[in-house]
Design an enzyme around this catalytic site. Structure first.
Site, PDB file in Angstrom:
ATOM      1  N   CYS A  99      46.934  38.495  40.954  1.00 38.84           N
ATOM      2  CA  CYS A  99      47.418  37.128  41.099  1.00 38.84           C
ATOM      3  C   CYS A  99      48.949  37.121  41.113  1.00 38.84           C
ATOM      4  O   CYS A  99      49.586  37.724  40.242  1.00 38.84           O
ATOM      5  CB  CYS A  99      46.877  36.294  39.950  1.00 38.84           C
ATOM      6  SG  CYS A  99      47.689  34.702  39.725  1.00 38.84           S
ATOM      7  N   HIS A 102      50.536  35.392  37.709  1.00 36.88           N
ATOM      8  CA  HIS A 102      50.555  36.030  36.392  1.00 36.88           C
ATOM      9  C   HIS A 102      50.463  37.561  36.464  1.00 36.88           C
ATOM     10  O   HIS A 102      50.516  38.217  35.432  1.00 36.88           O
ATOM     11  CB  HIS A 102      49.385  35.510  35.539  1.00 36.88           C
ATOM     12  CG  HIS A 102      49.401  34.023  35.356  1.00 36.88           C
ATOM     13  ND1 HIS A 102      48.594  33.175  36.079  1.00 36.88           N
ATOM     14  CD2 HIS A 102      50.147  33.240  34.554  1.00 36.88           C
ATOM     15  CE1 HIS A 102      48.834  31.924  35.720  1.00 36.88           C
ATOM     16  NE2 HIS A 102      49.763  31.932  34.797  1.00 36.88           N
ATOM     17  N   HIS A 168      38.961  35.622  38.725  1.00 34.64           N
ATOM     18  CA  HIS A 168      40.390  35.699  38.448  1.00 34.64           C
ATOM     19  C   HIS A 168      40.603  35.925  36.956  1.00 34.64           C
ATOM     20  O   HIS A 168      40.232  35.089  36.130  1.00 34.64           O
ATOM     21  CB  HIS A 168      41.083  34.406  38.886  1.00 34.64           C
ATOM     22  CG  HIS A 168      41.095  34.216  40.369  1.00 34.64           C
ATOM     23  ND1 HIS A 168      42.257  34.156  41.107  1.00 34.64           N
ATOM     24  CD2 HIS A 168      40.079  34.086  41.261  1.00 34.64           C
ATOM     25  CE1 HIS A 168      41.964  33.990  42.378  1.00 34.64           C
ATOM     26  NE2 HIS A 168      40.641  33.942  42.494  1.00 34.64           N
ATOM     27  N   CYS A 170      43.236  35.704  35.384  1.00 32.22           N
ATOM     28  CA  CYS A 170      44.152  34.727  34.793  1.00 32.22           C
ATOM     29  C   CYS A 170      43.376  33.564  34.185  1.00 32.22           C
ATOM     30  O   CYS A 170      43.901  32.859  33.309  1.00 32.22           O
ATOM     31  CB  CYS A 170      45.151  34.212  35.833  1.00 32.22           C
ATOM     32  SG  CYS A 170      44.418  33.451  37.291  1.00 32.22           S
TER      33      CYS A 170
END
Length: 211
Positions: A99, A102, A168, A170
Site C-alpha cells: 500500500c 502505509h 489489505h 493496512c
C-alpha cells in the site's frame, strides 16, 4: 482514443526516478537505521547489526517493478492463432504488493482476460505484467487500471477485463484491524465495457471450477 483508455493511460503514467537520481545503498541503509532508532531499538545489538543491509536488499526485491517496463514484458505477440477470437482468461494470478499510504502488504489474486483482435500474448506475459505493477507502491484501484491499460496498449484487443481481489494489511494490522476482509476492483475496456453479456461471461468463467 476511447475515453476509458485515455483515463487509464493517465492513471498508469506516474513518474519513476532514474537510478542516477536515487539515494545510494548506503543512504538507504542509514534510513533504516534511523527508523530503528525512532522505534526505540538499540541498533548496536547483535540481532540488528545487519538489519539495515538486509532490509535495503529486501526492498530492492520487493520493489523491483520500478526498474521493469511492462511494455517490454508485453512486447512480443503472436499472430498465428488459427482464427481463434474468443476470450483468453488467466485467473488466480497470486501477487504481493504494498500500500502506498502505509507501505504494508496487499496480498491477493488478479484475473485478466482479453478478446483477441488477430493476435495473442504469451500467457506468462500477463502474469509477468501483474508482477511488475505489484512490485511498486500501489493502490488496488490504480494497479487494476495499470494492468488493463498496458495490455490494451500492447495488444489492441477488442476488450480487456481485469479483476483484482486482495486483502489489505493496512486494515488487518492497524486502524480498524479487520482481518479477512477483501476488496474487489474491476476495469473493463472495449467489448467488456460496452456489452454486459461479455462481463457476465467473464465472471462466469472466473467461477467455473470453483464450485
Amino acid at each position: 482514443m476511447d475515453a476509458i483508455i485515455e483515463g487509464l493511460k493517465k492513471r498508469s503514467q506516474r513518474k519513476i526516478l532514474d537510478k542516477a537520481d536515487r539515494p545510494s545503498q548506503e543512504e538507504a541503509e542509514a534510513a533504516v537505521t534511523t527508523l530503528l532508532k525512532w522505534m526505540g531499538e538499540d541498533v548496536e545489538r547483535e540481532g540488528l547489526l545487519d538489519t539495515p543491509k538486509r532490509v535495503a536488499k529486501a526492498y530492492g526485491e520487493l520493489f523491483a517493478g520500478y526498474d521493469q517496463d511492462p511494455r517490454e514484458a508485453l512486447g512480443r505477440t503472436f499472430e498465428e492463432v488459427g482464427g481463434y477470437d474468443d476470450m483468453v482468461l488467466v485467473k488466480d494470478i497470486d501477487f504481493h504488493s504494498h500500500c502506498e499510504h502505509h507501505m504494508v502488504p496487499i496480498i491477493g489474486k488478479a484475473h485478466v482476460a482479453y478478446l483477441p483482435n488477430g493476435k495473442v500474448l504469451g500467457l506468462s506475459k500477463i502474469a509477468r505484467t501483474v508482477e511488475i505493477f505489484a512490485r511498486r507502491l500501489q493502490t488496488q484501484e490504480n494497479m487494476t487500471a495499470e494492468v488493463a491499460y498496458s495490455i490494451d496498449e500492447a495488444l489492441n484487443p477488442r476488450g480487456v477485463a481485469v479483476m483484482i481481489e486482495a486483502e489489505h494489511m493496512c486494515m488487518a494490522m492497524r486502524g480498524i484491524k479487520k482481518q479477512g476482509s477483501s476488496t474487489l476492483t474491476t476495469t473493463f475496456t472495449g467489448s467488456f465495457k460496452d456489452d454486459p453479456q461479455e462481463q457476465v461471461r467473464f465472471l462466469a468463467m472466473l467461477r467455473s471450477g470453483d464450485e
